[in-house]
Design an enzyme around this catalytic site. Structure first.
Site, PDB file in Angstrom:
ATOM      1  N   ASN A   1      20.857  33.664  52.849  1.00 42.67           N
ATOM      2  CA  ASN A   1      22.072  32.935  52.467  1.00 42.67           C
ATOM      3  C   ASN A   1      22.020  31.604  53.225  1.00 42.67           C
ATOM      4  O   ASN A   1      22.392  31.535  54.393  1.00 42.67           O
ATOM      5  CB  ASN A   1      23.286  33.755  52.845  1.00 42.67           C
ATOM      6  N   CYS A  61      32.630  32.577  55.507  1.00 39.78           N
ATOM      7  CA  CYS A  61      31.261  32.943  55.161  1.00 39.78           C
ATOM      8  C   CYS A  61      30.689  33.707  56.340  1.00 39.78           C
ATOM      9  O   CYS A  61      30.496  33.139  57.420  1.00 39.78           O
ATOM     10  CB  CYS A  61      30.426  31.709  54.848  1.00 39.78           C
ATOM     11  N   GLY A  62      30.424  34.997  56.148  1.00 42.09           N
ATOM     12  CA  GLY A  62      29.955  35.826  57.253  1.00 42.09           C
ATOM     13  C   GLY A  62      28.584  35.427  57.755  1.00 42.09           C
ATOM     14  O   GLY A  62      28.340  35.370  58.967  1.00 42.09           O
ATOM     15  N   ASN A  63      27.658  35.145  56.839  1.00 43.01           N
ATOM     16  CA  ASN A  63      26.335  34.698  57.261  1.00 43.01           C
ATOM     17  C   ASN A  63      26.411  33.309  57.874  1.00 43.01           C
ATOM     18  O   ASN A  63      25.704  32.996  58.840  1.00 43.01           O
ATOM     19  CB  ASN A  63      25.382  34.689  56.065  1.00 43.01           C
ATOM     20  N   ASN A 117      38.391  36.277  52.096  1.00 48.14           N
ATOM     21  CA  ASN A 117      38.147  35.735  50.764  1.00 48.14           C
ATOM     22  C   ASN A 117      38.117  36.913  49.790  1.00 48.14           C
ATOM     23  O   ASN A 117      37.927  38.057  50.194  1.00 48.14           O
ATOM     24  CB  ASN A 117      36.851  34.910  50.719  1.00 48.14           C
ATOM     25  N   HIS A 127      37.152  39.726  46.973  1.00 51.28           N
ATOM     26  CA  HIS A 127      35.962  40.436  46.524  1.00 51.28           C
ATOM     27  C   HIS A 127      36.324  41.497  45.508  1.00 51.28           C
ATOM     28  O   HIS A 127      37.371  42.157  45.615  1.00 51.28           O
ATOM     29  CB  HIS A 127      35.244  41.103  47.705  1.00 51.28           C
ATOM     30  N   ASN A 180      34.425  36.834  44.485  1.00 49.39           N
ATOM     31  CA  ASN A 180      33.026  37.177  44.711  1.00 49.39           C
ATOM     32  C   ASN A 180      32.835  38.605  44.204  1.00 49.39           C
ATOM     33  O   ASN A 180      33.620  39.487  44.558  1.00 49.39           O
ATOM     34  CB  ASN A 180      32.684  37.114  46.200  1.00 49.39           C
ATOM     35  N   GLU A 186      28.585  34.875  44.015  1.00 48.96           N
ATOM     36  CA  GLU A 186      29.579  34.215  44.857  1.00 48.96           C
ATOM     37  C   GLU A 186      30.275  33.099  44.069  1.00 48.96           C
ATOM     38  O   GLU A 186      29.613  32.278  43.427  1.00 48.96           O
ATOM     39  CB  GLU A 186      28.920  33.628  46.104  1.00 48.96           C
ATOM     40  N   ARG A 187      31.597  33.093  44.164  1.00 51.75           N
ATOM     41  CA  ARG A 187      32.353  32.047  43.479  1.00 51.75           C
ATOM     42  C   ARG A 187      31.910  30.685  44.013  1.00 51.75           C
ATOM     43  O   ARG A 187      31.790  30.479  45.217  1.00 51.75           O
ATOM     44  CB  ARG A 187      33.857  32.246  43.676  1.00 51.75           C
ATOM     45  N   CYS A 195      25.434  37.915  51.113  1.00 55.39           N
ATOM     46  CA  CYS A 195      26.826  37.519  51.353  1.00 55.39           C
ATOM     47  C   CYS A 195      27.380  38.439  52.430  1.00 55.39           C
ATOM     48  O   CYS A 195      27.505  39.656  52.214  1.00 55.39           O
ATOM     49  CB  CYS A 195      27.641  37.626  50.069  1.00 55.39           C
ATOM     50  N   GLY A 196      27.690  37.874  53.591  1.00 50.09           N
ATOM     51  CA  GLY A 196      28.174  38.685  54.703  1.00 50.09           C
ATOM     52  C   GLY A 196      29.523  39.316  54.433  1.00 50.09           C
ATOM     53  O   GLY A 196      29.724  40.512  54.670  1.00 50.09           O
ATOM     54  N   THR A 197      30.468  38.520  53.934  1.00 50.79           N
ATOM     55  CA  THR A 197      31.781  39.086  53.629  1.00 50.79           C
ATOM     56  C   THR A 197      31.658  40.102  52.504  1.00 50.79           C
ATOM     57  O   THR A 197      32.380  41.105  52.462  1.00 50.79           O
ATOM     58  CB  THR A 197      32.786  37.992  53.240  1.00 50.79           C
ATOM     59  N   GLY A 198      30.722  39.865  51.571  1.00 53.11           N
ATOM     60  CA  GLY A 198      30.507  40.799  50.478  1.00 53.11           C
ATOM     61  C   GLY A 198      29.956  42.125  50.961  1.00 53.11           C
ATOM     62  O   GLY A 198      30.317  43.193  50.446  1.00 53.11           O
TER      63      GLY A 198
END
Length: 290
Positions: free
Chosen positions: A28, A88-90, A173, A175, A206, A224-225, A233-236
């Protein structure tokens, strides 16, 4: 080219040079700019230009590392389509790694301000960090998710003549997590793009297509949007584990490995929060004229 007989000021606009660092977390990738030392004007337009993989530097977006009055630094992230994201987690792991590498913070912990709140990060080793991502939110108004009063956990939807089940969650965000037999077989641009533009999600979404291998291993693809399909995607990944727990597929207080196209993230949903551990890699540095 400057026309004969004109001074520089009369004939052309002076180009500014901007120093950047290219970093990624599980593939990412973003263009990072140190705004402790530089000023970025019109970051939205710059994100679109620099993210272009053919005519720019190439990346999933642009991340600015800025001073903060509330934490050690502030992260601002812009998707490839120029929209500003809340989290963004990453990306936040890479921001933390940059701060450690360049001497902005000492020790092994750092706090970074984001639009989704202040994130606490622990550096386990150079290039490997754990982020306290906060608790997942399932309330429709907090995602936001329109048309639902109760949490959408395992809600059935019809797509491609197949009945799928979605679970919606916010990790700062929005998901939409959908469990499938084979994420690789999903028409991700069509389904991900369709859900991103759905009236259910007033701020976009996302979408993660996830396969449960066993109680501690998930495989995931993500749309990802604002950026389309990304390597990770970290949050994903956090949202996917939270959705798996809510659907009885994984357990709390257990490390779950989420396998993405670009690598592996380790996610644990404790009693209070979600912890995400993964890599943060500096690829190269450079200077670009803007």
């Amino acid at each position: 080219m400057r026309r004969p007989g004109l001074t520089h000021a009369e004939g052309e606009t002076a180009m500014e040079k901007l120093e950047f660092t290219k970093m990624h977390g599980c593939g990412n990738d973003y263009v990072y700019v140190d705004c402790f030392r530089q000023t970025v004007k019109e970051p939205e337009a710059l994100a679109r230009r620099l993210s272009d993989r053919h005519k720019g530097i190439g990346g999933d977006g642009l991340i600015l590392i800025c001073p903060s009055d509330a934490a050690d630094a502030k992260m601002r992230m812009f998707n490839a389509d120029s929209s500003e994201g809340k989290m963004c987690g990453n990306g936040v792991r890479c921001v933390a790694e940059y701060l450690f590498r360049h001497g902005y913070v000492q020790g092994s912990t750092v706090n970074i301000e984001t639009l989704a709140g202040i994130k606490h990060i622990v550096r386990k080793a150079p290039g490997r960090l754990t982020v306290d991502m906060g608790a997942p939110l399932f309330e429709p108004k907090k995602i936001p998710l329109a048309g639902f009063e109760a949490p959408a956990v395992g809600v059935q939807l019809l797509a491609d003549e197949a009945r799928l089940r979605m679970t919606c969650v916010s990790m700062g965000n929005p998901h939409c997590v959908i469990f499938v037999a084979d994420p690789g077989a999903v028409d991700l641009p069509r389904l991900g793009g369709k859900l991103e533009r759905s009236a259910w999600f007033p701020e976009g979404v996302n979408t993660e297509f996830v396969h449960r291998e066993d109680a501690t291993h998930l495989t995931m693809r993500v749309w990802e949007r604002g950026s389309g399909e990304t390597m990770a995607c970290g949050t994903g990944a956090c949202a996917s584990v939270a959705a798996a727990v809510q659907n009885g597929l994984c357990a709390r207080n257990t490390d779950v490995e989420v396998r993405l196209l670009g690598g592996v993230l380790t996610i644990r949903w404790t009693e209070d929060t979600i912890l995400m551990t993964g890599e943060a890699v500096e690829v190269f540095t450079g200077t670009v004229e803007i």
